[in-house]
Design a protein around this motif. Sequence first.
Motif, short mmCIF file in Angstrom:
data_model
loop_
_atom_site.label_atom_id
_atom_site.label_comp_id
_atom_site.label_asym_id
_atom_site.label_seq_id
_atom_site.Cartn_x
_atom_site.Cartn_y
_atom_site.Cartn_z
N ASN A 1 26.19 39.02 33.14
CA ASN A 1 25.77 40.37 32.78
C ASN A 1 26.94 41.15 32.18
O ASN A 1 28.09 40.71 32.22
N ARG A 2 26.67 42.31 31.62
CA ARG A 2 27.68 43.06 30.87
C ARG A 2 28.91 43.40 31.72
O ARG A 2 30.05 43.23 31.29
N ASN A 3 28.69 43.89 32.93
CA ASN A 3 29.82 44.26 33.78
C ASN A 3 30.66 43.05 34.19
O ASN A 3 31.88 43.13 34.26
N TYR A 4 29.97 41.93 34.46
CA TYR A 4 30.70 40.72 34.84
C TYR A 4 31.57 40.22 33.69
O TYR A 4 32.72 39.80 33.90
N VAL A 5 31.04 40.27 32.48
CA VAL A 5 31.82 39.86 31.30
C VAL A 5 33.06 40.75 31.16
O VAL A 5 34.16 40.29 30.83
N LYS A 6 32.91 42.04 31.42
CA LYS A 6 34.03 42.98 31.29
C LYS A 6 35.12 42.69 32.32
O LYS A 6 36.31 42.61 31.98
N VAL A 7 34.75 42.54 33.60
CA VAL A 7 35.78 42.31 34.61
C VAL A 7 36.39 40.92 34.45
O VAL A 7 37.57 40.71 34.73
N TRP A 8 35.59 39.97 33.97
CA TRP A 8 36.11 38.63 33.66
C TRP A 8 37.16 38.73 32.56
O TRP A 8 38.25 38.16 32.66
N SER A 9 36.85 39.47 31.50
CA SER A 9 37.79 39.63 30.38
C SER A 9 39.04 40.38 30.80
O SER A 9 40.16 40.03 30.39
N ALA A 10 38.87 41.42 31.61
CA ALA A 10 40.02 42.20 32.07
C ALA A 10 40.93 41.35 32.94
O ALA A 10 42.16 41.46 32.88
N ASN A 11 40.34 40.48 33.77
CA ASN A 11 41.15 39.60 34.60
C ASN A 11 41.90 38.59 33.74
O ASN A 11 43.05 38.26 34.01
N PHE A 12 41.23 38.10 32.69
CA PHE A 12 41.89 37.19 31.75
C PHE A 12 43.12 37.86 31.13
O PHE A 12 44.20 37.26 31.05
N MET A 13 42.99 39.11 30.73
CA MET A 13 44.09 39.81 30.08
C MET A 13 45.20 40.14 31.08
O MET A 13 46.39 40.12 30.74
N LEU A 14 44.81 40.43 32.32
CA LEU A 14 45.82 40.67 33.35
C LEU A 14 46.69 39.43 33.55
O LEU A 14 47.92 39.50 33.56
N PHE A 15 46.03 38.27 33.69
CA PHE A 15 46.79 37.05 33.94
C PHE A 15 47.45 36.51 32.67
O PHE A 15 48.47 35.84 32.76
N GLY B 1 29.27 32.28 40.48
CA GLY B 1 30.03 33.25 39.69
C GLY B 1 31.48 33.37 40.13
O GLY B 1 32.37 33.57 39.30
N ILE B 2 31.73 33.23 41.42
CA ILE B 2 33.11 33.27 41.92
C ILE B 2 33.90 32.11 41.32
O ILE B 2 35.07 32.26 40.95
N GLY B 3 33.27 30.95 41.21
CA GLY B 3 33.94 29.81 40.60
C GLY B 3 34.26 30.04 39.14
O GLY B 3 35.36 29.75 38.67
N PHE B 4 33.30 30.60 38.39
CA PHE B 4 33.52 30.86 36.97
C PHE B 4 34.55 31.97 36.76
O PHE B 4 35.26 31.97 35.75
N TYR B 5 34.61 32.92 37.69
CA TYR B 5 35.57 34.02 37.56
C TYR B 5 37.00 33.47 37.47
O TYR B 5 37.83 33.97 36.71
N GLY B 6 37.28 32.43 38.22
CA GLY B 6 38.60 31.84 38.20
C GLY B 6 38.97 31.20 36.89
O GLY B 6 40.15 30.97 36.60
N LEU B 7 37.95 30.91 36.04
CA LEU B 7 38.25 30.35 34.72
C LEU B 7 39.09 31.32 33.90
O LEU B 7 39.87 30.89 33.05
N SER B 8 38.93 32.62 34.13
CA SER B 8 39.72 33.59 33.38
C SER B 8 41.20 33.41 33.67
O SER B 8 42.04 33.50 32.76
N ASN B 9 41.54 33.14 34.94
CA ASN B 9 42.94 32.84 35.29
C ASN B 9 43.39 31.56 34.59
O ASN B 9 44.50 31.49 34.05
N ASN B 10 42.53 30.53 34.64
CA ASN B 10 42.91 29.21 34.14
C ASN B 10 43.12 29.20 32.64
O ASN B 10 44.06 28.58 32.14
N ILE B 11 42.24 29.87 31.91
CA ILE B 11 42.39 29.92 30.46
C ILE B 11 43.66 30.69 30.10
O ILE B 11 44.40 30.31 29.18
N ALA B 12 43.93 31.77 30.83
CA ALA B 12 45.17 32.51 30.61
C ALA B 12 46.38 31.64 30.91
O ALA B 12 47.41 31.70 30.21
N MET B 13 46.26 30.78 31.91
CA MET B 13 47.34 29.88 32.27
C MET B 13 47.60 28.86 31.17
O MET B 13 48.74 28.43 30.95
N ALA B 14 46.55 28.49 30.46
CA ALA B 14 46.71 27.53 29.36
C ALA B 14 47.31 28.19 28.13
O ALA B 14 48.21 27.65 27.49
#
Length: 399
Positions: free
Chosen positions: A15-29, A142-155
């Motif tokens: 959903n829209r909010n989940y995409v936003k917090v996912w993206s923000a977490n990606f940018m944080l990491f 969703g908790i599992g997919f949320y961690g992908l934002s960290n992982n992609i940032a790590m790559a």
Amino acid sequence: MADIIEEITKERLWNRNYVKVWSANFMLFLSFMLLTPLLPLYLKEEFGAGEAAIGAVLSGYTITTLLIRPFSGYFVDNWPRKTVLLISYGAFALFFGGYVLAGSLLAFTIVRTLHGFPFGAATVANSTVAIDVLPSSRRTEGIGFYGLSNNIAMAIGPTIALFIYAAWSNFDFLFVLSLVIACGGWWINSTLRLKPKPTVAERPHMSLDRFILVSGWSEGLTMVCFACSYGVISTYVAIYGKEELGITSGTGVFFMLLAAGLIMSRLTGSVSLRKGNIARNASVGIAVSLFGYLLFAGVHTLVGYYGAALVIGLGNGHMYPAFQNMFINLATHDRRGTANSTLLVSWDVGMGLGVLAGGAIAEIAGFHAAFWTAWAVNACGALFWYAYVKRHFLSHKLR
């Protein structure tokens, strides 16, 4: 037919909010990972710091992150979450400017140490908001997919950073780039539209259980062991590769392989998590990670170096989302922030110990001894999981 109906009526995960917090977490990491693999080299080249000094300087960040985590969980559970998120995320972004201004090892140490406070608070707030905006039927997945934002940032992060370092050796540009990226993440979170959280009419009495999820003590101790191992390797992998294997620009490949393993295992593990196989995912991840650390410690060649990265990634990608779900399942709904902060506190304690111990051991006995120590600590965590923790979780989970 029943499966088709279930799939149609299933609530939307992205959903829209989940995409936003996912993206923000990606940018944080991403802003964080641009600096992490190169800071040991920066301290060595800019200030002439030795391995022990590097460990001491970098551990300050972990210590302050650790100190703020329990309070962050309390604030997120008892105050408006968006407000807590924006304040902590904004402070995290602004601290990157301090690295540019720090002209001495002491000044850098102070800035780096203080930077841990907003990082610790922002990661707790962002992950808790992510859980809030997930539909209940898709939360475990969703908790599992949320961690992908960290992982992609790590790559991506270390690869970009090492390319810039190899091309221009310009650390100030990296500091400014991290600042810009983090500000972008803050802006994304500022556009979130969250449902008002019920106001807490009466603040709960202060007690340890308001800051730490006491029921998850054994899971937390196990996580400390795993994080300690990761702290040793992730902090000293660049210097080790350069000084002992002659790798000048291959650390980016190491982190890309690590992230590739994390991403692959998260994607495949999400199906199992959706079915509720949390403990089984953790068991698989722990066993695979243990082999990866053994490979890194025992095989001092490019095959061992890069192969271990992929294997550790595969293991941690199964293990970490499982543990995050464990903490959430051990907590009541009004204590999600505390559950998240306890998981992250455990990780911070382990990372801090790994950075400190790894630097000290490497200074005295060399990198090989430090990496064998990392494997031994990981093995202790694995034994504790199989002997006690798995059974503890299965008998105490609330959902």
